[in-house]
Design a protein around this motif. Structure first.
Motif, PDB file in Angstrom:
ATOM      1  N   ILE A  87     -41.385   2.253  11.359  1.00  0.00           N
ATOM      2  CA  ILE A  87     -41.928   1.748  10.400  1.00  0.00           C
ATOM      3  C   ILE A  87     -41.901   0.305  10.320  1.00  0.00           C
ATOM      4  O   ILE A  87     -42.773  -0.269  10.084  1.00  0.00           O
ATOM      5  CB  ILE A  87     -41.322   2.058   8.868  1.00  0.00           C
ATOM      6  CG1 ILE A  87     -41.530   3.659   8.697  1.00  0.00           C
ATOM      7  CG2 ILE A  87     -41.733   1.486   7.645  1.00  0.00           C
ATOM      8  CD1 ILE A  87     -40.955   4.157   7.380  1.00  0.00           C
ATOM      9  N   VAL A  88     -40.557  -0.451  10.714  1.00  0.00           N
ATOM     10  CA  VAL A  88     -40.326  -1.862  10.763  1.00  0.00           C
ATOM     11  C   VAL A  88     -41.286  -2.393  11.777  1.00  0.00           C
ATOM     12  O   VAL A  88     -41.975  -3.413  11.658  1.00  0.00           O
ATOM     13  CB  VAL A  88     -38.987  -2.138  11.106  1.00  0.00           C
ATOM     14  CG1 VAL A  88     -38.730  -3.499  11.594  1.00  0.00           C
ATOM     15  CG2 VAL A  88     -38.076  -1.611  10.022  1.00  0.00           C
ATOM     16  N   MET A  89     -41.235  -1.891  13.198  1.00  0.00           N
ATOM     17  CA  MET A  89     -42.081  -2.156  14.325  1.00  0.00           C
ATOM     18  C   MET A  89     -43.598  -2.217  14.083  1.00  0.00           C
ATOM     19  O   MET A  89     -44.269  -3.037  14.257  1.00  0.00           O
ATOM     20  CB  MET A  89     -41.824  -1.515  15.328  1.00  0.00           C
ATOM     21  CG  MET A  89     -40.462  -1.614  15.977  1.00  0.00           C
ATOM     22  SD  MET A  89     -39.701  -3.355  16.381  1.00  0.00           S
ATOM     23  CE  MET A  89     -40.883  -3.528  17.685  1.00  0.00           C
TER      24      MET A  89
ATOM     25  N   GLY B 221     -44.834  -2.349  10.962  1.00  0.00           N
ATOM     26  CA  GLY B 221     -45.175  -3.489   9.902  1.00  0.00           C
ATOM     27  C   GLY B 221     -45.275  -4.913  10.596  1.00  0.00           C
ATOM     28  O   GLY B 221     -46.178  -5.500  10.371  1.00  0.00           O
ATOM     29  N   MET B 222     -44.431  -5.017  11.720  1.00  0.00           N
ATOM     30  CA  MET B 222     -44.421  -6.178  12.393  1.00  0.00           C
ATOM     31  C   MET B 222     -45.452  -6.413  13.172  1.00  0.00           C
ATOM     32  O   MET B 222     -46.355  -7.563  13.393  1.00  0.00           O
ATOM     33  CB  MET B 222     -43.236  -6.403  13.299  1.00  0.00           C
ATOM     34  CG  MET B 222     -41.713  -6.549  12.579  1.00  0.00           C
ATOM     35  SD  MET B 222     -40.544  -6.698  13.588  1.00  0.00           S
ATOM     36  CE  MET B 222     -40.699  -8.242  14.530  1.00  0.00           C
ATOM     37  N   LEU B 223     -46.169  -5.195  13.589  1.00  0.00           N
ATOM     38  CA  LEU B 223     -47.412  -5.362  14.438  1.00  0.00           C
ATOM     39  C   LEU B 223     -48.626  -5.558  13.602  1.00  0.00           C
ATOM     40  O   LEU B 223     -49.480  -6.484  14.066  1.00  0.00           O
ATOM     41  CB  LEU B 223     -47.640  -4.069  15.064  1.00  0.00           C
ATOM     42  CG  LEU B 223     -48.974  -3.649  16.073  1.00  0.00           C
ATOM     43  CD1 LEU B 223     -48.961  -4.867  17.130  1.00  0.00           C
ATOM     44  CD2 LEU B 223     -49.039  -2.512  16.544  1.00  0.00           C
ATOM     45  N   LEU B 224     -48.666  -5.079  12.295  1.00  0.00           N
ATOM     46  CA  LEU B 224     -49.757  -5.423  11.473  1.00  0.00           C
ATOM     47  C   LEU B 224     -49.642  -6.819  11.070  1.00  0.00           C
ATOM     48  O   LEU B 224     -50.873  -7.448  10.864  1.00  0.00           O
ATOM     49  CB  LEU B 224     -49.647  -4.308  10.289  1.00  0.00           C
ATOM     50  CG  LEU B 224     -49.813  -2.918  10.507  1.00  0.00           C
ATOM     51  CD1 LEU B 224     -49.747  -2.236   9.151  1.00  0.00           C
ATOM     52  CD2 LEU B 224     -51.477  -2.892  10.566  1.00  0.00           C
ATOM     53  N   VAL B 225     -48.665  -7.248  10.997  1.00  0.00           N
ATOM     54  CA  VAL B 225     -48.483  -8.903  10.487  1.00  0.00           C
ATOM     55  C   VAL B 225     -49.044  -9.581  11.822  1.00  0.00           C
ATOM     56  O   VAL B 225     -49.754 -10.524  11.568  1.00  0.00           O
ATOM     57  CB  VAL B 225     -47.106  -9.339  10.257  1.00  0.00           C
ATOM     58  CG1 VAL B 225     -46.974 -10.710   9.832  1.00  0.00           C
ATOM     59  CG2 VAL B 225     -46.657  -8.561   8.827  1.00  0.00           C
ATOM     60  N   GLY B 226     -48.512  -9.142  12.941  1.00  0.00           N
ATOM     61  CA  GLY B 226     -49.160 -10.001  14.147  1.00  0.00           C
ATOM     62  C   GLY B 226     -50.714  -9.925  14.226  1.00  0.00           C
ATOM     63  O   GLY B 226     -51.375 -10.936  14.530  1.00  0.00           O
ATOM     64  N   LEU B 227     -50.970  -9.025  13.939  1.00  0.00           N
ATOM     65  CA  LEU B 227     -52.471  -8.452  14.061  1.00  0.00           C
ATOM     66  C   LEU B 227     -53.405  -9.532  12.910  1.00  0.00           C
ATOM     67  O   LEU B 227     -54.329  -9.922  13.082  1.00  0.00           O
ATOM     68  CB  LEU B 227     -53.140  -7.095  13.976  1.00  0.00           C
ATOM     69  CG  LEU B 227     -52.550  -6.141  15.094  1.00  0.00           C
ATOM     70  CD1 LEU B 227     -52.853  -4.710  14.715  1.00  0.00           C
ATOM     71  CD2 LEU B 227     -53.359  -6.666  16.409  1.00  0.00           C
ATOM     72  N   CYS B 228     -52.715  -9.451  11.708  1.00  0.00           N
ATOM     73  CA  CYS B 228     -53.378 -10.350  10.908  1.00  0.00           C
ATOM     74  C   CYS B 228     -53.247 -11.621  11.138  1.00  0.00           C
ATOM     75  O   CYS B 228     -54.405 -12.357  10.814  1.00  0.00           O
ATOM     76  CB  CYS B 228     -52.614  -9.919   9.455  1.00  0.00           C
ATOM     77  SG  CYS B 228     -52.846  -8.325   8.727  1.00  0.00           S
TER      78      CYS B 228
ATOM     79  N   LEU C 254     -34.424  10.212  11.066  1.00  0.00           N
ATOM     80  CA  LEU C 254     -34.647   9.198  10.144  1.00  0.00           C
ATOM     81  C   LEU C 254     -34.413   7.897  10.547  1.00  0.00           C
ATOM     82  O   LEU C 254     -35.537   6.842  10.200  1.00  0.00           O
ATOM     83  CB  LEU C 254     -33.680   9.637   8.851  1.00  0.00           C
ATOM     84  CG  LEU C 254     -34.231   8.834   7.586  1.00  0.00           C
ATOM     85  CD1 LEU C 254     -35.530   9.026   7.000  1.00  0.00           C
ATOM     86  CD2 LEU C 254     -32.942   9.050   6.582  1.00  0.00           C
ATOM     87  N   GLY C 255     -33.520   7.446  11.424  1.00  0.00           N
ATOM     88  CA  GLY C 255     -33.210   6.304  11.983  1.00  0.00           C
ATOM     89  C   GLY C 255     -34.190   5.982  12.681  1.00  0.00           C
ATOM     90  O   GLY C 255     -34.865   4.564  12.835  1.00  0.00           O
ATOM     91  N   GLN C 256     -34.780   6.614  13.603  1.00  0.00           N
ATOM     92  CA  GLN C 256     -36.096   6.220  14.539  1.00  0.00           C
ATOM     93  C   GLN C 256     -37.311   6.173  13.700  1.00  0.00           C
ATOM     94  O   GLN C 256     -37.948   5.154  14.065  1.00  0.00           O
ATOM     95  CB  GLN C 256     -36.060   7.641  15.605  1.00  0.00           C
ATOM     96  CG  GLN C 256     -35.144   7.639  16.476  1.00  0.00           C
ATOM     97  CD  GLN C 256     -35.434   8.797  17.235  1.00  0.00           C
ATOM     98  OE1 GLN C 256     -36.153   9.559  17.162  1.00  0.00           O
ATOM     99  NE2 GLN C 256     -34.472   9.189  18.490  1.00  0.00           N
ATOM    100  N   GLY C 257     -37.430   6.900  12.683  1.00  0.00           N
ATOM    101  CA  GLY C 257     -38.593   6.682  11.608  1.00  0.00           C
ATOM    102  C   GLY C 257     -38.685   5.251  11.306  1.00  0.00           C
ATOM    103  O   GLY C 257     -39.444   4.650  10.736  1.00  0.00           O
ATOM    104  N   THR C 258     -37.430   4.986  10.643  1.00  0.00           N
ATOM    105  CA  THR C 258     -36.989   3.630   9.958  1.00  0.00           C
ATOM    106  C   THR C 258     -37.573   2.455  10.984  1.00  0.00           C
ATOM    107  O   THR C 258     -38.286   1.781  10.668  1.00  0.00           O
ATOM    108  CB  THR C 258     -35.831   3.557   9.799  1.00  0.00           C
ATOM    109  OG1 THR C 258     -35.461   4.624   8.736  1.00  0.00           O
ATOM    110  CG2 THR C 258     -35.607   2.149   8.793  1.00  0.00           C
TER     111      THR C 258
END
Length: 321
Positions: free
Chosen positions: A265-267, A269-276, A258-262
């Protein structure tokens, strides 16, 4: 500014993270619901096998208190540490906190000869249960009724004590005693999130100086070991809040996963923002390049027209000659 497309993608991603919680197995969801609940009585909480503890104000309970103190001192003051399960499926840090917190809230602090103020360092991390201070006939009487949503009265009591009390003297006047009794009711009855932090700090600062003026929250018939359901009926035989069946406690590898999945998710999300952001910059550069090409074509056409005009003028002049 970030494009509308990027905003929509980020919102959708957050919704997918929430969906992970909703799709968890029942045992995991039960533990999370128990973790985030507030106001559960200590008598009911001690029936949950995931964090066993007891309430014993006598000297016979001192060994358990000392063991709990050593266990808690070895725990980090974080929610992750309090929720951590050992190899037997028990939360040792949470159990230790419950043991010390229940004694601190219910018993006389020096009754078993164990210091329990360490619980204040873990209140923000571990889940707290509710147990009123034990009834004592020699106290001031019953504590005043307060509205937990009325922060103004709590602040008024705080200002009264803060203006009059010192590090060595408090509760020497009727106004100071009345203010302390009000803060006692807020401290014992209300959730920490409902009380101004300065009022809580003041109560703990002057608690020992005003200990002779403590009031009773319950009468002599109160049993701290009886689990009472929301309808007021006894529920000791059937815990009404959270039941974690034997064998249903999530294993340690599940917590790690669960910790690795969290983090994933965070990384992501940051990648998506960077791509945007990169996509926005690429579109801006492309637009600027097209604008420059259009400008160059316009000048080229203008230059071609100028050459044609010069040639026509030259031909006209030659014909005339």
């Amino acid at each position: 500014p970030i494009s509308f497309y990027c905003v929509v993608k980020m919102v959708m991603y957050k919704m997918s993270a929430v969906g992970l919680v909703l799709l968890m197995p029942a045992s995991r969801a039960d533990v999370l619901m128990a973790w985030h609940s507030h106001g559960e009585s200590c008598a009911c909480a001690m029936q949950d096998p995931i964090h066993p503890f007891s309430i014993d104000c006598s000297e016979a309970g001192a060994p358990a208190l000392r063991a709990a103190e050593q266990t808690l001192l070895a725990c980090a003051p974080t929610a992750k540490a309090c929720a951590m399960l050992d190899e037997t499926g028990i939360q040792p840090c949470q159990s230790a906190f419950y043991t010390l917190q229940a004694y601190h809230d219910h018993c006389e602090h020096d009754e078993a000869g164990v210091e329990t103020h360490i619980v204040h360092e873990y209140e923000h991390a571990c889940h707290s249960c509710t147990v009123p201070r034990r009834y004592e006939s020699e106290r001031e009487g019953m504590c005043p009724l307060v509205d937990c949503d009325d922060k103004h009265l709590a602040l008024l009591a705080y200002h009264t004590l803060n203006a009059a009390c010192t590090a060595s003297k408090c509760c020497s006047t009727e106004d100071e005693v009345a203010a302390f009794l009000l803060l006692t009711s807020y401290h014992d009855e209300c959730d920490a999130s409902q009380i101004p932090s300065v009022a809580l700090v003041a109560w703990h600062s002057f608690e020992e100086l005003c200990e002779a003026h403590l009031c009773n929250m319950v009468d002599a018939s109160f049993d701290p070991l009886e689990c009472v359901a929301n309808d007021g009926t006894s529920a000791s035989a059937n815990h009404p809040f959270v039941q974690v069946r034997e064998g249903n406690a999530p294993p340690l590898w599940a917590d790690a996963l669960l910790g690795q999945g969290t983090w994933l998710i965070v990384m992501t999300g940051m990648l998506l923002v960077g791509l945007c952001l990169v996509g926005r910059d690429v579109r801006a550069i492309k637009k600027q390049a097209l604008s420059r090409v259009d400008t160059a074509l316009m000048f080229a056409k203008h230059e071609a027209r100028s050459v044609d005009a010069v040639q026509m003028y030259s031909a006209t002049e030659t014909g005339q000659v």
